[in-house]
Write a protein that holds these residues in place. Structure first.
Motif, PDB file in Angstrom:
ATOM      1  N   GLY A   1     -15.625   7.157   3.291  1.00 49.12           N
ATOM      2  CA  GLY A   1     -15.759   5.761   3.679  1.00 49.12           C
ATOM      3  C   GLY A   1     -14.440   5.017   3.748  1.00 49.12           C
ATOM      4  N   GLN A   2     -13.399   5.498   3.082  1.00 45.05           N
ATOM      5  CA  GLN A   2     -12.087   4.858   3.070  1.00 45.05           C
ATOM      6  C   GLN A   2     -11.036   5.921   2.802  1.00 45.05           C
ATOM      7  N   TRP A   3      -9.966   5.875   3.571  1.00 44.16           N
ATOM      8  CA  TRP A   3      -8.840   6.759   3.326  1.00 44.16           C
ATOM      9  C   TRP A   3      -7.559   6.084   3.797  1.00 44.16           C
ATOM     10  N   PRO A   4      -6.512   6.053   3.001  1.00 46.21           N
ATOM     11  CA  PRO A   4      -6.416   6.601   1.643  1.00 46.21           C
ATOM     12  C   PRO A   4      -7.383   5.902   0.693  1.00 46.21           C
ATOM     13  N   PRO A   5      -7.821   6.609  -0.341  1.00 48.17           N
ATOM     14  CA  PRO A   5      -8.783   6.016  -1.273  1.00 48.17           C
ATOM     15  C   PRO A   5      -8.147   4.899  -2.088  1.00 48.17           C
ATOM     16  N   ALA A   6      -8.979   3.996  -2.574  1.00 50.40           N
ATOM     17  CA  ALA A   6      -8.480   2.936  -3.439  1.00 50.40           C
ATOM     18  C   ALA A   6      -7.922   3.548  -4.719  1.00 50.40           C
ATOM     19  N   PRO A   7      -6.775   3.075  -5.198  1.00 48.06           N
ATOM     20  CA  PRO A   7      -6.188   3.661  -6.405  1.00 48.06           C
ATOM     21  C   PRO A   7      -7.103   3.488  -7.612  1.00 48.06           C
ATOM     22  N   LYS A   8      -7.124   4.487  -8.463  1.00 47.67           N
ATOM     23  CA  LYS A   8      -7.948   4.449  -9.663  1.00 47.67           C
ATOM     24  C   LYS A   8      -7.058   4.321 -10.895  1.00 47.67           C
ATOM     25  N   ALA A   9      -7.550   3.572 -11.853  1.00 46.67           N
ATOM     26  CA  ALA A   9      -6.798   3.378 -13.090  1.00 46.67           C
ATOM     27  C   ALA A   9      -6.803   4.663 -13.908  1.00 46.67           C
ATOM     28  N   THR A  10      -5.619   5.135 -14.262  1.00 44.01           N
ATOM     29  CA  THR A  10      -5.493   6.350 -15.065  1.00 44.01           C
ATOM     30  C   THR A  10      -5.051   6.050 -16.488  1.00 44.01           C
ATOM     31  N   CYS A  11      -4.722   4.782 -16.757  1.00 39.99           N
ATOM     32  CA  CYS A  11      -4.290   4.401 -18.093  1.00 39.99           C
ATOM     33  C   CYS A  11      -4.550   2.912 -18.278  1.00 39.99           C
ATOM     34  N   ALA A  12      -4.282   2.413 -19.477  1.00 35.19           N
ATOM     35  CA  ALA A  12      -4.527   0.998 -19.764  1.00 35.19           C
ATOM     36  C   ALA A  12      -3.635   0.086 -18.923  1.00 35.19           C
TER      37      ALA A  12
END
Length: 410
Positions: free
Chosen positions: A95-106
């Motif tokens: 549905g979207q590319w590049p994908p929305a960034p995901k949180a990997t840390c606080a």
């Protein structure tokens, strides 16, 4: 290839055809997408779980395989076709590319939260236009990523003047004084917001020192009437779809001096052929104005609509000449190319704004009131129009007063 993969390729082909890609491009995109799916099957990776890093690794391996099979490296633009085909597949699946960034840390989670809330505040509280929001938001994300990476989540609360100085020194390395002043203004806005929302202990915005710019210190590029005529004449001879489009855009620029965004956002319904009027949505003033549809503009736009514009459901008038057919992202390269073809080299910038300056100066020289010029240019106040006065240097020289005593020195 599994049945589901075959179905994906069939669906991708249908999407590309609906977007009016040529049969050759559709075949190439589908072939590279099919090869990518085969690779994922061998690696036991689901296409729904693919990451940007995995796609980049696959494309690097594809370049190495090309070199191994043919004994040479591919051309500099070869990767664009497999890359575009794979990205089209991933947009279809995810549905979207590049994908929305995901949180990997606080730190990532805090940065995303602040950025999203800041964007809402800029829109709802400050009432900024979308281009301004994007500029302020980019600076906010960049600063937050820089600060949180250095000091962590706890370090944001204790933001110091030294931190701000280091950031400004970093940004100043490749920026002009004018650009650095804009950075300072955006950073002040962010710091005021962070203090107001309790993310930093002290409001550090007053401590940001920006370069001092003098009013009207620089004179931007401007086109003469003969140069504008030469550009229009050169573009008029190009009867390709791109030529018809560019000629219509240049006619609008030369006649009305509109901003690039205002031209890109012109829609089919904005031209009333019966009353010979054109509606302009002023991007900065958040208002609309109605201008008379001048004959050269109407003829150029009509020629483009009849013979140059692709058949599509898009409502914007001016579109890309290649699929997918959507509105133009910018006009700078288009204008620069047409100026170069006409043999015109302005001393400074050569984007669409020089037509805007030229139109303002031309009206000034015909004694058009400043308020009328501002209305045409979409300015909220005459203060926004005043800087255009500095361009009419010859007119100012003609009415300049003699300096007492100069005749004695002569």
């Amino acid at each position: 290839m599994s049945k589901s993969d075959c179905e994906l390729i069939t669906e991708l082909k249908a999407v590309l055809i609906s977007q009016q890609y040529s049969p050759v491009v559709v075949g190439n995109y589908c072939a590279y997408a099919r090869g990518f799916l085969d690779h994922l099957t061998r690696q036991n990776i689901l296409v729904t779980d693919i990451t940007e890093a995995q796609v980049e690794r696959y494309l690097r391996d594809a370049v190495a395989l090309f070199r191994q099979r043919r004994g040479r490296r591919p051309g500099p633009r070869w990767h664009q076709i497999p890359c575009a085909g794979i990205h089209a597949l991933l947009r279809l699946v995810q549905g979207q590319w590049p994908p929305a960034p995901k949180a990997t840390c606080a730190a990532d989670a805090l940065r995303f939260t602040i950025s999203n809330e800041y964007e809402t505040w800029l829109h709802e509280e400050r009432g900024f236009a979308r281009p301004s929001i994007d500029a302020f938001l980019w600076e906010a994300r960049h600063f937050l990523a820089w600060q949180l990476e250095r000091c962590g989540v706890e370090g944001l609360m204790d933001l110091s003047i030294g931190d701000i100085d280091r950031y400004m020194d970093l940004r100043a390395l490749k920026l002009t004084r004018c650009s650095l002043k804009s950075v300072a203004e955006r950073l002040r806005s962010l710091l005021r917001y962070l203090h107001r929302t309790g993310h930093i202990a002290t409001d550090q915005s007053p401590h940001i020192i920006a370069p001092l710019l003098y009013a009207y210190e620089g004179v931007p590029s401007i086109l003469k009437r003969c140069q504008i005529a030469a550009v229009l004449k050169t573009a008029r001879t190009d009867k390709t779809p791109a030529g018809l489009r560019d000629h219509a855009i240049l006619q609008i620029l030369a006649t009305y001096g509109l901003r690039a965004g205002e031209i890109r956002n012109l829609r089919i319904e904005d031209i009333d052929w019966r009353t010979e009027a054109i509606r302009v949505r002023h991007s900065k003033a958040q208002a609309c104005s109605f201008l008379p549809l001048m004959d050269p503009v109407g003829e150029a736009v009509l020629a483009y609509l009849r013979s140059g514009r692709p058949a599509t459901d898009a409502r914007e008038i001016f579109l890309r000449t290649r699929a997918p057919y959507c509105k133009l992202e910018k006009l700078y390269s288009l204008v620069r190319r047409r100026l170069r073809h006409a043999g015109i080299k302005p001393p400074g910038k050569c984007g669409p704004h020089i037509f805007r300056h030229a139109r303002a100066v031309e009206m000034l020289r015909t004694s058009v009131p400043l308020k009328v010029i501002g209305d045409l240019l979409g300015h909220r106040s005459t203060a926004s129009t005043a800087p255009y006065l500095k361009l009419a240097t010859e007119d100012l020289r003609a009415i300049a007063l003699d300096v007492p005593g100069m005749e004695v020195l002569a």
